[in-house]
Design a protein around this motif. Structure first.
Motif, PDB file in Angstrom:
ATOM      1  N   ARG A   1      58.344 -23.395  63.287  1.00 38.90           N
ATOM      2  CA  ARG A   1      58.371 -24.441  62.390  1.00 38.90           C
ATOM      3  C   ARG A   1      57.003 -25.299  62.642  1.00 38.90           C
ATOM      4  O   ARG A   1      56.283 -25.753  61.722  1.00 38.90           O
ATOM      5  CB  ARG A   1      59.606 -25.422  62.299  1.00 38.90           C
TER       6      ARG A   1
ATOM      7  N   ASP B   1      53.740 -23.714  61.181  1.00 39.79           N
ATOM      8  CA  ASP B   1      53.567 -23.784  59.866  1.00 39.79           C
ATOM      9  C   ASP B   1      53.056 -25.321  59.363  1.00 39.79           C
ATOM     10  O   ASP B   1      52.936 -25.089  58.295  1.00 39.79           O
ATOM     11  CB  ASP B   1      54.728 -23.548  58.958  1.00 39.79           C
TER      12      ASP B   1
ATOM     13  N   GLU C   1      44.041 -31.528  54.966  1.00 38.65           N
ATOM     14  CA  GLU C   1      45.664 -31.350  55.131  1.00 38.65           C
ATOM     15  C   GLU C   1      46.550 -32.694  54.637  1.00 38.65           C
ATOM     16  O   GLU C   1      47.451 -32.459  54.179  1.00 38.65           O
ATOM     17  CB  GLU C   1      45.852 -31.328  56.534  1.00 38.65           C
TER      18      GLU C   1
ATOM     19  N   GLU D   1      46.931 -32.348  50.869  1.00 38.84           N
ATOM     20  CA  GLU D   1      47.905 -31.508  50.617  1.00 38.84           C
ATOM     21  C   GLU D   1      49.292 -32.027  50.647  1.00 38.84           C
ATOM     22  O   GLU D   1      50.085 -32.079  49.911  1.00 38.84           O
ATOM     23  CB  GLU D   1      47.758 -29.947  51.437  1.00 38.84           C
TER      24      GLU D   1
ATOM     25  N   ALA E   1      51.929 -32.882  47.839  1.00 40.11           N
ATOM     26  CA  ALA E   1      53.393 -32.322  48.061  1.00 40.11           C
ATOM     27  C   ALA E   1      54.491 -33.401  47.934  1.00 40.11           C
ATOM     28  O   ALA E   1      55.421 -33.012  47.285  1.00 40.11           O
ATOM     29  CB  ALA E   1      53.516 -31.528  49.234  1.00 40.11           C
TER      30      ALA E   1
ATOM     31  N   ARG F   1      57.742 -31.414  46.327  1.00 42.27           N
ATOM     32  CA  ARG F   1      57.577 -29.783  46.999  1.00 42.27           C
ATOM     33  C   ARG F   1      57.213 -29.680  48.270  1.00 42.27           C
ATOM     34  O   ARG F   1      56.858 -30.870  48.836  1.00 42.27           O
ATOM     35  CB  ARG F   1      56.425 -29.153  46.097  1.00 42.27           C
ATOM     36  N   LYS F   2      57.441 -28.696  49.046  1.00 42.37           N
ATOM     37  CA  LYS F   2      56.948 -28.521  50.301  1.00 42.37           C
ATOM     38  C   LYS F   2      55.610 -28.107  50.394  1.00 42.37           C
ATOM     39  O   LYS F   2      55.046 -27.508  49.832  1.00 42.37           O
ATOM     40  CB  LYS F   2      57.908 -27.119  50.845  1.00 42.37           C
ATOM     41  N   ALA F   3      54.953 -29.192  51.578  1.00 39.84           N
ATOM     42  CA  ALA F   3      53.482 -28.841  51.661  1.00 39.84           C
ATOM     43  C   ALA F   3      53.187 -27.310  52.194  1.00 39.84           C
ATOM     44  O   ALA F   3      53.933 -26.698  53.005  1.00 39.84           O
ATOM     45  CB  ALA F   3      52.945 -29.875  52.756  1.00 39.84           C
ATOM     46  N   ASP F   4      52.141 -26.860  51.705  1.00 36.38           N
ATOM     47  CA  ASP F   4      51.816 -25.668  51.972  1.00 36.38           C
ATOM     48  C   ASP F   4      50.304 -25.798  52.683  1.00 36.38           C
ATOM     49  O   ASP F   4      49.358 -25.860  52.184  1.00 36.38           O
ATOM     50  CB  ASP F   4      51.451 -24.504  50.947  1.00 36.38           C
ATOM     51  N   PHE F   5      50.224 -25.742  54.290  1.00 32.32           N
ATOM     52  CA  PHE F   5      49.288 -25.737  54.782  1.00 32.32           C
ATOM     53  C   PHE F   5      48.338 -24.604  55.157  1.00 32.32           C
ATOM     54  O   PHE F   5      47.545 -24.614  55.904  1.00 32.32           O
ATOM     55  CB  PHE F   5      49.277 -26.653  56.210  1.00 32.32           C
ATOM     56  N   SER F   6      48.955 -23.441  54.822  1.00 37.04           N
ATOM     57  CA  SER F   6      48.506 -21.983  55.244  1.00 37.04           C
ATOM     58  C   SER F   6      47.175 -21.879  54.734  1.00 37.04           C
ATOM     59  O   SER F   6      46.429 -21.190  55.450  1.00 37.04           O
ATOM     60  CB  SER F   6      49.339 -21.122  54.694  1.00 37.04           C
TER      61      SER F   6
END
Length: 269
Positions: free
Chosen positions: A205, A208, A249, A252, A256, A261-266
Motif C-alpha cells: 500500500r 503505491d 503528486e 494528482e 482525485a 476517485r482514487k489517486a493514481d501516482f504510478s
C-alpha cells in the motif's frame, strides 16, 4: 559449519510487485549477524534507492526468526584487534543504520520469533515495525558484558522514558511484542506466522502512494527527533510543503479528491 553453509549469501532477495523483500538468511544460528550481512543489505538498499520500480522494502528473517544479534564467536575475536580496527568493524552496522534512516522509501520490519542485540537495532532502524504476538525483543548486550550499538538506545528513547530504556539496557531482559506495541515501539501485532504477510501488505500500500511526498515525510519524522526544537522543525516543514505544493503528486492527489476517485501516482514516478 560446512563449506556450503559458509558460502551461503547473507541475504535472500525477492520482488513482490513494487516491494523489495530482504531476508536475513542464517537460520542455523537464528539469523545471527553473519559476515557480509551489513554490506549485502547496504548494497541492496542502495540499488533500490535509485530503482523507480521499487516503492517500499520489507526486512525479515528466514525460518520465522528475525535476528538473534551478533555472532559471539566472531565478536570474541574482536579482542585481538586494535581500538581503531574495532571501531572500523562497527561502522558496518552503523553505516547501514544511517543508510536505512536516510533511505527515501518506507522500510517495514517483519519480526517473527525475536530480535536481540543488533537484531533489535535493525528492526528499530526500519520506519515501521510489524511483529508476531509471541515475538520477543531484547537489548541483550549486558548479558555478555557488552554495551548497546546500532542506535538501539536512541531509537528506544524516541518512544520510552529514560527509566525504562535504562532498565531494558541494564538487565537485557526480554520484552514481548504486545508490551512494546502498548508502549508505541511496535506498530502492529499479528498472530504468529503472519508478520511477514502483514508487513508485505502494508508495504504494498505504501509503495503505491506518492513516492516523493513519502520521502519528505520520512525526513520530517526523523528530523523531529533530532532535538533541534520547534523553530527548526517548522522550517523543515515549510521547505517540504513548498516543494510538495509544486509537485505533480499533489496535483494528482488534489484532483482525485475533487473527482471522488482514487489517486493514481504510478505515472509520476
Amino acid at each position: 559449519m560446512s563449506a556450503a553453509a559458509d558460502a551461503r549469501p547473507p541475504i535472500r532477495t525477492r520482488r513482490e510487485g513494487r516491494v523489495l523483500v530482504l531476508v536475513n538468511d542464517n537460520p542455523g544460528k537464528r539469523n545471527a549477524i553473519s559476515p557480509g550481512l551489513y554490506a549485502a543489505l547496504a548494497e541492496a538498499l542502495e540499488a533500490a534507492r535509485d530503482d523507480d520500480a521499487v516503492g517500499a522494502v520489507v526486512l525479515t528473517g528466514a525460518d520465522r526468526y528475525f535476528c538473534s544479534g551478533g555472532d559471539l564467536a566472531l565478536l570474541a575475536k574482536r579482542r585481538e584487534l586494535s581500538p581503531a580496527e574495532r571501531r572500523e568493524k562497527l561502522e558496518g552496522l552503523h553505516g547501514l543504520v544511517r543508510l536505512m534512516r536516510g533511505f527515501p522509501k518506507p522500510i517495514v520490519a517483519a519480526v517473527e520469533g525475536g530480535a536481540a542485540g543488533a537484531g533489535f537495532s535493525l528492526a528499530l532502524a526500519c520506519d515501521l515495525l510489524v511483529a508476531a504476538r509471541d515475538a520477543v525483543f531484547s537489548v541483550a548486550y549486558v548479558k555478555v558484558g557488552l554495551t548497546p550499538d546500532g542506535g538501539v538506545t536512541a531509537f528506544l528513547a524516541e518512544a520510552l522514558p529514560r527509566q525504562l530504556v535504562t532498565e531494558l539496557a541494564l538487565t537485557g531482559a526480554p520484552v514481548g511484542a504486545e508490551r512494546l506495541h502498548a508502549l508505541g515501539v511496535v506498530n502492529r501485532v499479528t498472530e504468529p506466522g503472519a508478520a511477514d504477510d502483514e508487513a508485505l501488505a502494508w508495504a504494498e500500500r505504501l509503495a503505491d502512494g506518492p513516492q516523493r511526498a513519502a520521502a519528505r515525510i520520512k525526513a520530517l519524522c526523523h528530523g523531529a527527533y533530532q532535538g533541534e526544537g520547534l523553530p527548526a522543525q517548522l522550517d523543515r516543514e515549510a521547505e517540504s510543503m513548498v516543494l510538495s505544493q509544486a509537485d505533480a503528486e499533489s496535483a494528482e492527489g488534489i484532483a482525485a479528491f475533487f473527482d471522488k476517485r482514487k489517486a493514481d501516482f504510478s505515472a509520476l514516478r
